[in-house]
Design an enzyme around this catalytic site. Sequence first.
Site, short mmCIF file in Angstrom:
data_model
loop_
_atom_site.label_atom_id
_atom_site.label_comp_id
_atom_site.label_asym_id
_atom_site.label_seq_id
_atom_site.Cartn_x
_atom_site.Cartn_y
_atom_site.Cartn_z
N ASP A 80 -26.69 16.08 8.50
CA ASP A 80 -28.33 15.11 7.82
C ASP A 80 -28.41 14.18 9.19
OD1 ASP A 80 -25.59 13.79 6.88
OD2 ASP A 80 -27.47 12.51 6.36
N GLU A 142 -24.15 12.01 4.87
CA GLU A 142 -23.60 11.06 4.91
C GLU A 142 -24.80 8.95 5.55
OE1 GLU A 142 -22.17 7.98 8.56
OE2 GLU A 142 -24.60 8.81 7.90
N GLU A 143 -25.52 9.46 5.93
CA GLU A 143 -26.41 8.89 5.89
C GLU A 143 -26.83 7.80 4.85
OE1 GLU A 143 -27.03 7.91 8.94
OE2 GLU A 143 -27.34 9.35 10.22
N GLU A 170 -18.73 9.77 15.61
CA GLU A 170 -20.23 9.51 15.43
C GLU A 170 -20.49 8.80 15.96
OE1 GLU A 170 -22.01 8.13 13.24
OE2 GLU A 170 -21.75 8.69 11.49
#
Length: 391
Positions: A80, A142-143, A170
């Site tokens: 995402d 995740e965001e 990341e």
Amino acid sequence: MSSIPAEAALEHIRRLIAFDTTSRDSNLPLIEHVVALLAGLGVDATLVPDDTGAKANLFATFPAADGGVDGGIVLSGHTDVVPVDGQAWSSEPFAAQVRDGRLYGRGACDMKSFIGVVLSRLPAIAATPLAEPIHLALSYDEEVGCFGAADLVRAMTDAGLRPRGCVVGEPTGMRVVRGHKSITVIRVDLRGVAAHSSLTPDGVNAIALGAEFVRFVEQVAAEFRESGPFDDAYVVPYTTATVNRIDGGIAVNTIPAACTLTFEFRALAAVDLAATIERFRAEAQRIGDEAARRHSAAGVELTVLASVPGVDTAADAGIVGRAADWGGVPSDGKVTYGTEAGLFDRAGIPTVVCGPGEIAQAHAPDEFIELDQIAACERFVDRLIDDLRVR
């Protein structure tokens, strides 16, 4: 060493950026794309959908040459991205462009370049006789709180997978990062009693109740700032707490009957998360009880919206040294943002964060990644594959 990425990697990244996987929307088209890539290599993917069926996690295992799936390394990323609403972009955010040594697009940095590099290497992984497996793990949401990753990690362990290390890609500038703080997001709903503002004794001001709770959050934040615990590996070396949103009231001449505030705290590993949450809950209860003594309809409710564990992998953990051997830049620093690394770590899988790009470029308009960072990530994944090759 080339600073120019392979065209295959760039093409995979472009394809990924073209999928608008903003967290509020479905990620299934992207997931189906990866399923097809894996199927073309004879590898089955396991999907872990959300409750609505509109989103899914994915994991897949490239087994060792002897068919074994024990051990191995996880390559993990989230699918995402954050919204582009209200941002001024110089180019279409979901159509990647290369300009002046950079690749632009939403997710270019966070974190579709890492995933694209990994996808570009799937044929090489499939063709390599591996001494131990390589696992691919892709998550949703995740965001907005690592909601997908929690179910993903659980599904992987329930399937009997016991990887001995994980790399979360990341953006770290390809530095090997061992730690980040936990993140806990909490909503507080304050119920007052409406009344005309000229008759204040008849009402209970929900915004005033909220202001009282805000002062408590600020008090707790000051305690952490002044008394610790501290970890100088962080830019901000203590636990932080901050109220970032308040909604309440309907008119300037009406005592507000409702107020909602949302706050977060980001804690060092040494901080007891459960005890800290309970401290906030107790204060909410105290404020609510006092308000209820003034009017039975008043009260306060606290809800934990998300709690993402931190990670503090030991410096001598095997995955730390191996990531450096693969080309990650050794580092004692820890990052301020959260990832799914803590979820893997909590499942007993030692984890580092190491990926291309810099977090300062993430989430911003004209999000970009330097092309040499993509090339560095390619070298990292290539060395990982070679390291796991049967000798």
